[in-house]
Scaffold this motif. Structure first.
Motif, PDB file in Angstrom:
ATOM      1  N   LEU A 270      54.855  43.241  51.108  1.00 39.17           N
ATOM      2  CA  LEU A 270      54.064  42.270  50.732  1.00 39.17           C
ATOM      3  C   LEU A 270      54.496  41.001  51.445  1.00 39.17           C
ATOM      4  CD1 LEU A 270      53.635  42.203  46.656  1.00 39.17           C
ATOM      5  CD2 LEU A 270      52.297  43.370  48.316  1.00 39.17           C
ATOM      6  N   ARG A 271      53.551  40.335  52.095  1.00 34.46           N
ATOM      7  CA  ARG A 271      53.879  39.026  52.710  1.00 34.46           C
ATOM      8  C   ARG A 271      53.023  37.950  51.988  1.00 34.46           C
ATOM      9  NH1 ARG A 271      56.082  37.284  57.584  1.00 34.46           N
ATOM     10  NH2 ARG A 271      55.898  39.511  58.301  1.00 34.46           N
ATOM     11  N   GLY A 272      53.740  36.608  51.633  1.00 34.43           N
ATOM     12  CA  GLY A 272      53.114  35.765  50.911  1.00 34.43           C
ATOM     13  C   GLY A 272      52.216  34.769  51.839  1.00 34.43           C
ATOM     14  N   GLY A 273      51.114  34.408  51.198  1.00 37.70           N
ATOM     15  CA  GLY A 273      49.968  33.770  52.044  1.00 37.70           C
ATOM     16  C   GLY A 273      50.338  31.961  52.034  1.00 37.70           C
ATOM     17  N   GLY A 274      49.142  31.534  52.011  1.00 39.15           N
ATOM     18  CA  GLY A 274      49.468  29.889  52.107  1.00 39.15           C
ATOM     19  C   GLY A 274      49.863  29.198  50.789  1.00 39.15           C
ATOM     20  N   SER A 275      49.915  29.895  49.632  1.00 35.92           N
ATOM     21  CA  SER A 275      50.411  29.203  48.389  1.00 35.92           C
ATOM     22  C   SER A 275      51.310  30.422  47.721  1.00 35.92           C
ATOM     23  CB  SER A 275      49.263  28.762  47.692  1.00 35.92           C
ATOM     24  OG  SER A 275      48.492  29.904  47.303  1.00 35.92           O
ATOM     25  N   ASP A 276      52.013  29.778  46.445  1.00 39.68           N
ATOM     26  CA  ASP A 276      52.803  30.675  45.907  1.00 39.68           C
ATOM     27  C   ASP A 276      51.593  31.517  44.772  1.00 39.68           C
ATOM     28  OD1 ASP A 276      54.748  29.599  46.967  1.00 39.68           O
ATOM     29  OD2 ASP A 276      55.541  28.575  45.330  1.00 39.68           O
ATOM     30  N   VAL A 277      51.904  32.833  44.575  1.00 39.24           N
ATOM     31  CA  VAL A 277      51.042  33.624  43.557  1.00 39.24           C
ATOM     32  C   VAL A 277      51.915  34.451  42.710  1.00 39.24           C
ATOM     33  CG1 VAL A 277      48.910  33.451  45.277  1.00 39.24           C
ATOM     34  CG2 VAL A 277      50.656  35.407  45.220  1.00 39.24           C
ATOM     35  N   THR A 278      51.464  34.572  41.753  1.00 45.83           N
ATOM     36  CA  THR A 278      52.043  35.684  40.702  1.00 45.83           C
ATOM     37  C   THR A 278      51.383  37.039  40.686  1.00 45.83           C
ATOM     38  OG1 THR A 278      52.708  33.945  39.106  1.00 45.83           O
ATOM     39  CG2 THR A 278      52.486  36.299  38.178  1.00 45.83           C
ATOM     40  N   VAL A 279      51.933  38.136  41.327  1.00 44.68           N
ATOM     41  CA  VAL A 279      51.551  39.336  41.413  1.00 44.68           C
ATOM     42  C   VAL A 279      51.565  40.262  40.252  1.00 44.68           C
ATOM     43  CG1 VAL A 279      51.814  41.644  42.698  1.00 44.68           C
ATOM     44  CG2 VAL A 279      52.195  39.581  43.740  1.00 44.68           C
ATOM     45  N   GLU A 280      50.647  40.148  39.504  1.00 41.68           N
ATOM     46  CA  GLU A 280      50.374  40.893  38.076  1.00 41.68           C
ATOM     47  C   GLU A 280      50.604  42.292  38.162  1.00 41.68           C
ATOM     48  OE1 GLU A 280      46.668  39.565  36.615  1.00 41.68           O
ATOM     49  OE2 GLU A 280      47.315  37.490  36.621  1.00 41.68           O
ATOM     50  N   ARG A 281      50.141  42.979  39.030  1.00 37.43           N
ATOM     51  CA  ARG A 281      50.036  44.512  39.066  1.00 37.43           C
ATOM     52  C   ARG A 281      49.916  44.889  40.631  1.00 37.43           C
ATOM     53  NH1 ARG A 281      48.866  47.430  34.594  1.00 37.43           N
ATOM     54  NH2 ARG A 281      47.713  46.043  33.738  1.00 37.43           N
ATOM     55  N   ILE A 282      50.575  45.887  40.794  1.00 40.16           N
ATOM     56  CA  ILE A 282      50.472  46.790  42.176  1.00 40.16           C
ATOM     57  C   ILE A 282      50.321  48.125  41.726  1.00 40.16           C
ATOM     58  CG2 ILE A 282      51.520  47.454  44.179  1.00 40.16           C
ATOM     59  CD1 ILE A 282      53.614  45.180  44.082  1.00 40.16           C
ATOM     60  N   SER A 283      49.057  48.525  42.137  1.00 41.44           N
ATOM     61  CA  SER A 283      48.634  50.121  41.712  1.00 41.44           C
ATOM     62  C   SER A 283      48.226  50.810  43.068  1.00 41.44           C
ATOM     63  CB  SER A 283      47.412  50.016  41.029  1.00 41.44           C
ATOM     64  OG  SER A 283      47.419  49.342  39.700  1.00 41.44           O
ATOM     65  N   LEU A 284      48.590  52.225  42.890  1.00 38.72           N
ATOM     66  CA  LEU A 284      48.453  53.140  43.875  1.00 38.72           C
ATOM     67  C   LEU A 284      47.270  53.992  43.578  1.00 38.72           C
ATOM     68  CD1 LEU A 284      51.714  54.018  45.393  1.00 38.72           C
ATOM     69  CD2 LEU A 284      50.300  52.199  46.424  1.00 38.72           C
ATOM     70  N   LEU A 285      46.173  54.294  44.236  1.00 38.09           N
ATOM     71  CA  LEU A 285      44.964  55.026  43.824  1.00 38.09           C
ATOM     72  C   LEU A 285      45.076  56.226  44.774  1.00 38.09           C
ATOM     73  CD1 LEU A 285      44.419  52.390  42.449  1.00 38.09           C
ATOM     74  CD2 LEU A 285      42.020  52.934  42.792  1.00 38.09           C
ATOM     75  N   LEU A 286      45.059  57.569  44.271  1.00 37.46           N
ATOM     76  CA  LEU A 286      45.021  58.592  44.958  1.00 37.46           C
ATOM     77  C   LEU A 286      43.540  58.793  45.063  1.00 37.46           C
ATOM     78  CD1 LEU A 286      45.716  61.388  46.414  1.00 37.46           C
ATOM     79  CD2 LEU A 286      46.146  62.417  44.042  1.00 37.46           C
ATOM     80  N   VAL A 287      42.906  58.986  46.219  1.00 36.85           N
ATOM     81  CA  VAL A 287      41.516  59.090  46.449  1.00 36.85           C
ATOM     82  C   VAL A 287      41.089  59.974  47.491  1.00 36.85           C
ATOM     83  CG1 VAL A 287      40.955  56.800  46.040  1.00 36.85           C
ATOM     84  CG2 VAL A 287      41.372  57.224  48.473  1.00 36.85           C
ATOM     85  N   ALA A 288      39.732  60.836  47.131  1.00 40.20           N
ATOM     86  CA  ALA A 288      39.326  61.924  47.860  1.00 40.20           C
ATOM     87  C   ALA A 288      37.980  61.593  48.382  1.00 40.20           C
ATOM     88  CB  ALA A 288      39.777  63.135  47.204  1.00 40.20           C
ATOM     89  N   ARG A 289      37.589  62.289  49.534  1.00 41.65           N
ATOM     90  CA  ARG A 289      36.259  62.599  49.733  1.00 41.65           C
ATOM     91  C   ARG A 289      35.740  63.658  49.318  1.00 41.65           C
ATOM     92  NH1 ARG A 289      32.932  58.261  50.741  1.00 41.65           N
ATOM     93  NH2 ARG A 289      31.649  59.535  52.181  1.00 41.65           N
ATOM     94  N   VAL A 290      34.715  63.830  48.184  1.00 43.07           N
ATOM     95  CA  VAL A 290      34.271  64.640  47.873  1.00 43.07           C
ATOM     96  C   VAL A 290      32.524  65.129  48.154  1.00 43.07           C
ATOM     97  CG1 VAL A 290      35.933  64.669  45.931  1.00 43.07           C
ATOM     98  CG2 VAL A 290      33.343  63.887  45.921  1.00 43.07           C
TER      99      VAL A 290
END
Length: 329
Positions: free
Chosen positions: A38-58
């Motif tokens: 992660l790289r912070g932007g123009g202001s401070d933020v609180t990262v509440e959750r980081i999720s990884l989604l396994l996705v597929a084309r079906v």
């Protein structure tokens, strides 16, 4: 391939995310490791959750024709609950376990056709954005590879592989889609069967193998589909024993009478259409897959046909970036 993306839902100047997966293919039921950077932007933020989604084309059945869409196979929470200051860099390492039924995308390093990806989502101040999308390569389990090799050594050749939305009745299937590997028979069996489709459903207890045969019309019967289900061990066994096991399955499938076969269709949701002209065999069906490991006997890969490889995983999921059409597993 890595795709960096500014979190648009958080506005201009929001943080950016870059997920890097450990090199090399993963295995069904095995670990997937990497790092979310992660790289912070123009202001401070609180990262509440980081999720990884396994996705597929079906592939999914529409009213008139077969369509494609994106399905979420699994969701993992890998971090959150910290402050990301302006311009700061923060790395979150992760190791997650893939579902046992994760589709296989390659064999001996050669692509089979199905497209999987890992999509990263960040939740900041109640806003959620898909910040990164990375291609995921999945190799077969040793037992799956040995079974495919057995088909090849028995003279069967690879045709195509795809993912179908739906569930196979009477199985322990957990994911919302299943993989079909289409193979064609040797000349000696071509009079009895057009092609067969193999589906692997792995679990910690073992491996379910579903074989559907598109049988030709006989003197006293019409063409029809038969479906058989077999179970086998995930443990490594000598290849000749795998060959004998698969040969015994084929004797049941090809020699089976209609009275002992599962009726068509056998899938819920996805459905099968073998005779309606919409069956997909995949693009690029004229090129033989190369790169078989040195010393390996001519097996299923010897007759493989390469599906067209999508240059960028993002192209495969184009149109789903806003979450439209996504289905949770």
């Amino acid at each position: 391939m890595v795709f960096k993306k500014l979190l648009g839902a958080l506005g201009v100047g929001g943080p950016s995310v870059d997920t890097v997966l450990r090199p090399g293919p993963a295995l069904p039921g095995g670990p997937l490791s990497g790092e979310v950077r992660l790289r912070g932007g123009g202001s401070d933020v609180t990262v509440e959750r980081i999720s990884l989604l396994l996705v597929a084309r079906v592939e999914m059945e529409g009213h008139d024709e077969e369509q494609e869409g994106t399905v979420v196979l699994e969701r993992f929470t890998v971090g959150g609950g910290f402050r990301l200051t302006e311009g700061a860099e923060h790395a979150v390492p992760f190791t997650v376990t893939l579902p046992w039924e994760t589709p296989v995308t390659e064999l001996h390093g050669q692509p089979l056709g199905p497209v999987l990806g890992i999509r990263t989502e960040l939740e900041v101040a109640g806003a959620r954005d898909k910040g990164d999308l990375d291609a995921l390569a999945v190799a077969p389990l040793p037992a799956q590879e040995a079974i495919l090799e057995a088909f090849g050594q028995l003279g069967y050749g690879f045709k195509s592989a795809d993912l179908e939305l739906g569930h196979i009745r009477g199985t322990g299937q957990q994911l919302p889609c299943y993989q079909e590997i289409e193979i064609v028979p040797p000349a000696g069996q071509a009079h009895a069967v057009n092609e067969i489709e193999v589906t692997f459903l792995a679990s910690p207890a073992g491996l379910e193998v579903v074989i559907e045969a598109d049988k030709r019309a006989g003197l006293h019967s019409e063409s029809h589909d038969t479906v058989h289900r077999f179970t086998t061990s995930l443990h490594t066994v000598p290849q000749p024993d795998r060959n004998a096991e698969v040969d015994a399955w084929l004797q049941q499938v090809i020699g089976a009478h209609t009275a002992h076969a599962a009726p068509y269709p056998y899938a819920q949701g996805g459905g099968h259409h073998h005779d309606d002209g919409h069956r997909r065999s995949g693009p690029g069906t004229g090129a033989v897959v190369a790169g078989v490991a040195a010393g390996v006997a001519v097996g299923v890969v010897g007759g493989m046909v390469a599906a067209e490889v999508i240059d960028e995983i993002g192209d495969a999921f184009e149109g789903d970036e806003d979450g439209e059409g996504d289905e949770e597993g």
